[in-house]
Design a protein around this motif. Structure first.
Motif, PDB file in Angstrom:
ATOM      1  N   GLY A  29       0.810  -1.212   0.000  1.00  0.00           N
ATOM      2  CA  GLY A  29       0.000   0.000   0.000  1.00  0.00           C
ATOM      3  C   GLY A  29       0.848   1.268   0.000  1.00  0.00           C
ATOM      4  N   LEU A  30       1.943   1.252   0.755  1.00  0.00           N
ATOM      5  CA  LEU A  30       2.820   2.421   0.807  1.00  0.00           C
ATOM      6  C   LEU A  30       3.431   2.712  -0.564  1.00  0.00           C
ATOM      7  N   PHE A  31       3.690   1.664  -1.325  1.00  0.00           N
ATOM      8  CA  PHE A  31       4.256   1.853  -2.662  1.00  0.00           C
ATOM      9  C   PHE A  31       3.190   2.223  -3.695  1.00  0.00           C
ATOM     10  N   LEU A  32       2.027   1.563  -3.628  1.00  0.00           N
ATOM     11  CA  LEU A  32       1.061   1.654  -4.724  1.00  0.00           C
ATOM     12  C   LEU A  32      -0.076   2.644  -4.506  1.00  0.00           C
ATOM     13  N   ASN A  33      -0.384   2.988  -3.249  1.00  0.00           N
ATOM     14  CA  ASN A  33      -1.515   3.898  -3.008  1.00  0.00           C
ATOM     15  C   ASN A  33      -1.320   5.297  -3.588  1.00  0.00           C
ATOM     16  N   PRO A  34      -0.127   5.916  -3.472  1.00  0.00           N
ATOM     17  CA  PRO A  34       0.058   7.255  -4.039  1.00  0.00           C
ATOM     18  C   PRO A  34      -0.061   7.226  -5.564  1.00  0.00           C
ATOM     19  N   ARG A  35      -0.842   8.159  -6.112  1.00  0.00           N
ATOM     20  CA  ARG A  35      -0.969   8.264  -7.567  1.00  0.00           C
ATOM     21  C   ARG A  35       0.267   8.974  -8.101  1.00  0.00           C
ATOM     22  N   ALA A  36       1.023   8.311  -8.967  1.00  0.00           N
ATOM     23  CA  ALA A  36       2.276   8.862  -9.472  1.00  0.00           C
ATOM     24  C   ALA A  36       2.272   8.837 -10.994  1.00  0.00           C
ATOM     25  N   PRO A  37       2.625   9.964 -11.643  1.00  0.00           N
ATOM     26  CA  PRO A  37       2.612  10.007 -13.107  1.00  0.00           C
ATOM     27  C   PRO A  37       3.732   9.211 -13.749  1.00  0.00           C
ATOM     28  N   VAL A  38       4.805   8.906 -13.002  1.00  0.00           N
ATOM     29  CA  VAL A  38       5.973   8.247 -13.598  1.00  0.00           C
ATOM     30  C   VAL A  38       6.118   6.790 -13.172  1.00  0.00           C
ATOM     31  N   ALA A  39       5.209   6.284 -12.366  1.00  0.00           N
ATOM     32  CA  ALA A  39       5.309   4.894 -11.925  1.00  0.00           C
ATOM     33  C   ALA A  39       3.915   4.290 -11.842  1.00  0.00           C
ATOM     34  N   SER A  40       3.821   3.008 -12.121  1.00  0.00           N
ATOM     35  CA  SER A  40       2.531   2.326 -12.058  1.00  0.00           C
ATOM     36  C   SER A  40       2.049   2.249 -10.614  1.00  0.00           C
ATOM     37  N   ASP A  41       0.753   2.579 -10.387  1.00  0.00           N
ATOM     38  CA  ASP A  41       0.200   2.549  -9.030  1.00  0.00           C
ATOM     39  C   ASP A  41      -0.874   1.462  -8.945  1.00  0.00           C
ATOM     40  N   TRP A  42      -1.728   1.556  -7.918  1.00  0.00           N
ATOM     41  CA  TRP A  42      -2.707   0.498  -7.677  1.00  0.00           C
ATOM     42  C   TRP A  42      -3.722   0.374  -8.808  1.00  0.00           C
ATOM     43  N   SER A  60      -3.079   0.672 -12.015  1.00  0.00           N
ATOM     44  CA  SER A  60      -2.447  -0.151 -13.052  1.00  0.00           C
ATOM     45  C   SER A  60      -2.484  -1.624 -12.659  1.00  0.00           C
ATOM     46  N   LEU A  61      -2.268  -1.889 -11.361  1.00  0.00           N
ATOM     47  CA  LEU A  61      -2.347  -3.262 -10.870  1.00  0.00           C
ATOM     48  C   LEU A  61      -3.753  -3.811 -11.089  1.00  0.00           C
ATOM     49  N   ALA A  62      -4.770  -3.008 -10.786  1.00  0.00           N
ATOM     50  CA  ALA A  62      -6.155  -3.440 -10.954  1.00  0.00           C
ATOM     51  C   ALA A  62      -6.462  -3.755 -12.419  1.00  0.00           C
ATOM     52  N   GLU A  63      -5.983  -2.909 -13.324  1.00  0.00           N
ATOM     53  CA  GLU A  63      -6.220  -3.149 -14.751  1.00  0.00           C
ATOM     54  C   GLU A  63      -5.600  -4.468 -15.203  1.00  0.00           C
ATOM     55  N   GLU A  64      -4.371  -4.724 -14.758  1.00  0.00           N
ATOM     56  CA  GLU A  64      -3.693  -5.959 -15.152  1.00  0.00           C
ATOM     57  C   GLU A  64      -4.369  -7.188 -14.561  1.00  0.00           C
ATOM     58  N   LEU A  65      -5.062  -7.011 -13.439  1.00  0.00           N
ATOM     59  CA  LEU A  65      -5.783  -8.127 -12.812  1.00  0.00           C
ATOM     60  C   LEU A  65      -7.170  -8.326 -13.422  1.00  0.00           C
ATOM     61  N   GLY A  66      -7.520  -7.476 -14.395  1.00  0.00           N
ATOM     62  CA  GLY A  66      -8.774  -7.662 -15.120  1.00  0.00           C
ATOM     63  C   GLY A  66      -9.946  -6.841 -14.634  1.00  0.00           C
ATOM     64  N   TYR A  67      -9.706  -5.839 -13.789  1.00  0.00           N
ATOM     65  CA  TYR A  67     -10.799  -5.001 -13.286  1.00  0.00           C
ATOM     66  C   TYR A  67     -11.196  -3.961 -14.326  1.00  0.00           C
ATOM     67  N   GLU A  68     -12.495  -3.697 -14.401  1.00  0.00           N
ATOM     68  CA  GLU A  68     -13.016  -2.700 -15.330  1.00  0.00           C
ATOM     69  C   GLU A  68     -12.961  -1.307 -14.716  1.00  0.00           C
ATOM     70  N   TYR A  69     -13.177  -0.305 -15.558  1.00  0.00           N
ATOM     71  CA  TYR A  69     -13.058   1.095 -15.143  1.00  0.00           C
ATOM     72  C   TYR A  69     -13.960   1.423 -13.956  1.00  0.00           C
ATOM     73  N   LEU A  70     -15.230   1.044 -14.027  1.00  0.00           N
ATOM     74  CA  LEU A  70     -16.161   1.369 -12.942  1.00  0.00           C
ATOM     75  C   LEU A  70     -15.788   0.640 -11.649  1.00  0.00           C
ATOM     76  N   GLU A  71     -15.241  -0.555 -11.777  1.00  0.00           N
ATOM     77  CA  GLU A  71     -14.811  -1.282 -10.581  1.00  0.00           C
ATOM     78  C   GLU A  71     -13.634  -0.569  -9.915  1.00  0.00           C
ATOM     79  N   ILE A  72     -12.732  -0.084 -10.744  1.00  0.00           N
ATOM     80  CA  ILE A  72     -11.571   0.630 -10.211  1.00  0.00           C
ATOM     81  C   ILE A  72     -12.003   1.933  -9.552  1.00  0.00           C
TER      82      ILE A  72
END
Length: 263
Positions: free
Chosen positions: A42-55, A57-69
């Motif tokens: 959470g400490l790594f992924l919770n902050p929204r960062a323009p230069v690094a993948s955050d949570w 991006s993880l959700a998208e790769e796990l198959g979550y849709e936009y509204l779910e995210i």
């Protein structure tokens, strides 16, 4: 941390336990990931960062849709909620496992997370004999260093950023981690161009800032070519290996290798 749904966890865990009494890392169910590891994620992924993948991006790769995210936004710990939901919605065909999490983080280029969590997500950090601090203009000398120290009887393991750090990593985070925790020593390749490099300046000052009593860090300055500018004052008190000195050049690689091999 909320508990995983009562019906979902056994179904996902059974897919790994039925095949073997001691499942491989890829089969370990995500529920085995402890609270400390989840908090670090959470400490790594919770902050929204323009230069690094955050949570997200993880959700998208796990198959979550936009509204779910979007539904996870505004939660105190969106990464934690995402992992809990992933555990609940998993299936025998697509189980939520530590191995799958590690695979996605690697795909997203978050090697800093893989390094930080180490065995907690199934990866032991690679260790090196020395971190090589250099600027682009001196890369030809670093290539010679690789040949002389890695591909000879010395068989040293050098950390060369462009070779050993995969693209997508957060530069400052992974550099600090390498210098402090994964490299026994640090070779500073000094030249006029080195003095103009912000990256080299950061790496050198960071290494010097480490407590010698805690880490026993040893910096080894190497002068790789003649200089017109003044030698950096922060390195003057450390014994220099001078590649430009013709009278001692034939012993240069032997001296440097012995310095790196010395405990």
């Amino acid at each position: 941390m909320a508990q995983v749904g009562a019906g979902a966890t056994p179904a996902c865990a059974s897919s790994s336990s039925s095949s073997s009494s001691s499942p491989s890392e890829d089969e370990v169910p995500l529920v085995a990931l402890n609270y400390t590891a989840r908090r670090r994620l959470g400490l790594f992924l919770n902050p929204r960062a323009p230069v690094a993948s955050d949570w997200t991006s993880l959700a998208e790769e796990l198959g979550y849709e936009y509204l779910e995210i979007k539904n996870f936004e505004g939660k105190p710990d969106p990464t934690g909620r995402l992992l809990e939901d992933w555990e609940r919605r998993c299936s025998p065909e697509a189980p939520a496992t530590v191995g799958r999490l590690r695979q996605v983080l690697r795909l997203l280029g978050r090697h800093d997370i893989l390094t930080d969590l180490g065995p907690a997500i199934g990866q032991v950090p690679e260790m090196f004999d020395a971190f090589i601090c250099y600027c682009q203009e001196d890369f030809h000398f670093v290539q010679e260093m690789i040949q002389e120290l890695e591909q000879t009887e010395y068989k040293l393991k050098l950390c060369v950023f462009e070779r050993d750090v995969l693209p997508g990593s957060c530069v400052w985070t992974i550099t600090s981690e390498l210098i402090e925790k994964r490299c026994k020593k640090m070779v500073v390749v000094v030249s006029d161009d080195y003095l103009n490099s912000d990256e080299c300046d950061f790496q050198t000052k960071f290494a010097l800032s480490l407590s010698p009593g805690a880490r026993m860090k040893r910096l080894i300055p190497v002068k790789c070519r003649p200089m017109k500018k003044e030698f950096p004052s922060i390195l003057r008190f450390i014994t220099l290996c001078d590649y430009t000195n013709s009278s001692t050049k034939k012993w240069f690689w032997v001296r440097l290798a012995k310095s790196l091999l010395h405990p």
